[in-house]
Design a protein around this motif. Sequence first.
Motif, PDB file in Angstrom:
ATOM      1  N   ASP A 445       2.936   8.840   0.159  1.00 28.86           N
ATOM      2  CA  ASP A 445       3.793   7.694  -0.179  1.00 28.86           C
ATOM      3  C   ASP A 445       3.724   6.563   0.832  1.00 28.86           C
ATOM      4  OD1 ASP A 445       4.569   8.832  -2.544  1.00 28.86           O
ATOM      5  OD2 ASP A 445       6.492   9.585  -1.792  1.00 28.86           O
ATOM      6  N   ASN A 446       2.892   6.701   1.863  1.00 26.68           N
ATOM      7  CA  ASN A 446       2.642   5.587   2.778  1.00 26.68           C
ATOM      8  C   ASN A 446       1.524   4.746   2.173  1.00 26.68           C
ATOM      9  OD1 ASN A 446       4.476   6.617   4.822  1.00 26.68           O
ATOM     10  ND2 ASN A 446       2.931   8.184   5.206  1.00 26.68           N
ATOM     11  N   ARG A 447       1.644   3.445   2.236  1.00 27.79           N
ATOM     12  CA  ARG A 447       0.726   2.571   1.503  1.00 27.79           C
ATOM     13  C   ARG A 447       0.350   1.366   2.356  1.00 27.79           C
ATOM     14  NH1 ARG A 447       5.217  -0.391  -2.389  1.00 27.79           N
ATOM     15  NH2 ARG A 447       6.865  -0.336  -0.810  1.00 27.79           N
ATOM     16  N   ALA A 448      -0.847   0.860   2.140  1.00 27.62           N
ATOM     17  CA  ALA A 448      -1.307  -0.314   2.880  1.00 27.62           C
ATOM     18  C   ALA A 448      -2.498  -0.927   2.168  1.00 27.62           C
ATOM     19  CB  ALA A 448      -1.684   0.053   4.317  1.00 27.62           C
ATOM     20  N   LEU A 461       7.335   4.712  -0.029  1.00 24.32           N
ATOM     21  CA  LEU A 461       7.490   3.837  -1.195  1.00 24.32           C
ATOM     22  C   LEU A 461       8.812   3.091  -1.193  1.00 24.32           C
ATOM     23  CD1 LEU A 461       6.036   6.107  -4.033  1.00 24.32           C
ATOM     24  CD2 LEU A 461       4.999   4.052  -3.073  1.00 24.32           C
ATOM     25  N   ASP A 462       9.832   3.676  -0.596  1.00 22.09           N
ATOM     26  CA  ASP A 462      11.149   3.043  -0.581  1.00 22.09           C
ATOM     27  C   ASP A 462      11.355   2.122   0.607  1.00 22.09           C
ATOM     28  OD1 ASP A 462      11.840   4.421  -2.908  1.00 22.09           O
ATOM     29  OD2 ASP A 462      12.595   6.142  -1.777  1.00 22.09           O
ATOM     30  N   SER A 463      10.380   2.079   1.513  1.00 23.28           N
ATOM     31  CA  SER A 463      10.492   1.211   2.687  1.00 23.28           C
ATOM     32  C   SER A 463       9.959  -0.176   2.367  1.00 23.28           C
ATOM     33  CB  SER A 463       9.707   1.802   3.865  1.00 23.28           C
ATOM     34  OG  SER A 463      10.225   3.058   4.226  1.00 23.28           O
ATOM     35  N   PRO A 464      10.515  -1.200   2.988  1.00 23.28           N
ATOM     36  CA  PRO A 464      10.025  -2.563   2.720  1.00 23.28           C
ATOM     37  C   PRO A 464       8.613  -2.760   3.254  1.00 23.28           C
ATOM     38  CG  PRO A 464      11.579  -2.571   4.551  1.00 23.28           C
ATOM     39  CD  PRO A 464      11.611  -1.184   3.981  1.00 23.28           C
ATOM     40  N   TRP A 465       7.915  -3.691   2.628  1.00 25.35           N
ATOM     41  CA  TRP A 465       6.587  -4.056   3.109  1.00 25.35           C
ATOM     42  C   TRP A 465       6.705  -4.751   4.466  1.00 25.35           C
ATOM     43  CZ3 TRP A 465       2.375  -2.086   1.138  1.00 25.35           C
ATOM     44  CH2 TRP A 465       2.243  -1.837  -0.230  1.00 25.35           C
ATOM     45  N   GLU A 466       5.723  -4.476   5.323  1.00 28.31           N
ATOM     46  CA  GLU A 466       5.566  -5.192   6.593  1.00 28.31           C
ATOM     47  C   GLU A 466       4.227  -5.921   6.538  1.00 28.31           C
ATOM     48  OE1 GLU A 466       5.610  -2.115   9.524  1.00 28.31           O
ATOM     49  OE2 GLU A 466       7.393  -1.175   8.658  1.00 28.31           O
ATOM     50  N   LEU A 467       4.180  -7.098   7.135  1.00 25.20           N
ATOM     51  CA  LEU A 467       2.976  -7.928   7.096  1.00 25.20           C
ATOM     52  C   LEU A 467       2.516  -8.240   8.513  1.00 25.20           C
ATOM     53  CD1 LEU A 467       0.988  -9.667   5.330  1.00 25.20           C
ATOM     54  CD2 LEU A 467       2.588 -11.575   5.702  1.00 25.20           C
ATOM     55  N   TYR A 468       1.225  -8.018   8.765  1.00 20.43           N
ATOM     56  CA  TYR A 468       0.667  -8.276  10.095  1.00 20.43           C
ATOM     57  C   TYR A 468      -0.648  -9.026   9.985  1.00 20.43           C
ATOM     58  CZ  TYR A 468       4.032  -4.677  11.309  1.00 20.43           C
ATOM     59  OH  TYR A 468       5.190  -3.953  11.444  1.00 20.43           O
ATOM     60  N   ASN A 469      -0.893  -9.879  10.973  1.00 25.73           N
ATOM     61  CA  ASN A 469      -2.190 -10.536  11.116  1.00 25.73           C
ATOM     62  C   ASN A 469      -2.948  -9.789  12.206  1.00 25.73           C
ATOM     63  OD1 ASN A 469      -4.402 -12.202  11.772  1.00 25.73           O
ATOM     64  ND2 ASN A 469      -3.309 -14.017  11.071  1.00 25.73           N
TER      65      ASN A 469
END
Length: 514
Positions: A445-448, A461-469
Amino acid sequence: MHRPMIFLSFLFTLAAARAQIAPAKPNILIILADDMGYSDLGSFGGEAQTPNLDGLAKNGLRFTQFYNTARCWPSRAAILTGYYAQQVRRDNIPGVKIAGPAGIRPAWGRLLPDFLRPLGYRSYHSGKWHIDGTPLEGGFDRSYRLEDTDRYFNPKVHFEDDIRLPPVPPDSGFYLTTHIADHAIKCLKEHADKYADKPFFEYLAFTSPHFPLHALPEDIAKYKDRFRDGWDKLREERLKRMKSLGIVDCELSERTPGVPAWDTLSAEEKDQWQIRMSIHAAMVDRMDQEIGRVLDQLRAMKAMDNTLIFFLSDNGASAEKVLRGDGNDPTAPPGSAKTFLCIEPGWANFANTPLRRSKIFVHEGGISTSLIVHWPAGISAKGEFRRNPGHVTDLVPTILEAAGGKKPDMWNGRPIPPAPGHSLLPAFAKDGSVDHEYLWWYHSDNRAIRMGDWKLVSAGLDSPWELYNLSTDRSETHDLSGQYPEKVKELADAWMSRLDEFRGLAEKDAGVGK
């Protein structure tokens, strides 16, 4: 002699000369570590003595942004098929009941040896398997297959050429890492004796340094007190070395939540913890020693120059706390057969310096591996870095192109779907020359997804998306999701599109036999 005859003679002579100078198909050697941290090797900043692998790095290439799948069985499926594990039903995918660690590959999901055999190759497997079916069913000519990953000194379930071997008795002098290398050397010697006119593929899959922490006493002794300063100070020192080597240029990720500051531990706790990392380093050290013996065999065969060697790990270091096998006797010497210890979150965080999280997660610490590529006959560069992102699905197309072939379009009258990987051969010559539209992950359930330098990731799946450069933040310390909501949506939609696509492929031909 008439002019036509002279001309024909010239053509035959030219053809013979070209045949003599034409490069032979390369031998292929994939060396796979198990649960090794991103920076555990000496050539990537680690403390373990790894002169043999460091020598390959010095005379080859180091890829600093290469990825696996965060777990052992999906990585192995991707390495040997060239597909994401979800595509070939070898990892869980929502809505597909037949997919997972016990999933059966579709008929078209062949392993690499099936595509190398028509090119003249013989294939050998030594070590951990963790793929559906058996090695010989998968196209290998010889195999030592380990199914017991809980015992380094006395495994109970193992096979040679798919025939079960008796359990190894305790106190027999057996050590698994050495035995795996012994089998690889035996296969190479047999190849040199009987099949010297053919190229070979050796898949050398060590279990080291996967738990339990089992190592030889003389190897553990080399690292006595080396880790007594603890994970906080040593992480900073390791990152400093990595920056000086040119591996990374980023901040140190946060200490894994729940891991105490080293200075808050009692003297007894520090002593109990530091020995675990000493054993982990000893396991990496021994693996390097055994790799050195395999390389010596290649040299004895005069095959070193034209053997394309890859070294990598199936996932990042493991933070798991597991008790299996024969249990843990607290009175036995740490690292011996009667113990069962793990490095757990504190040292896993350290082994993956400077990256965030660990095995099973798809943050950088779980999916990043040091990759070394060595091939004197095919790579002119020596000691250079490659920042070009890559993925384990790239190995099959790279190997097939190097071998002068390609994957067929059909298998037993059925079409083979296009695979996602790209050949890395252009990157061997020039960094940045291999473009991936995306790199994709889903595990437990971990996604990227990574597109260019942007990476979208969540721990569940229930955790918010994080965005990184990742171009400026490889250690994922600055979440930009609040600043770039449109980028979050773009990448989230792309992740979902790939999920739907892979689900459809996993369901294709369900129930059709091989």
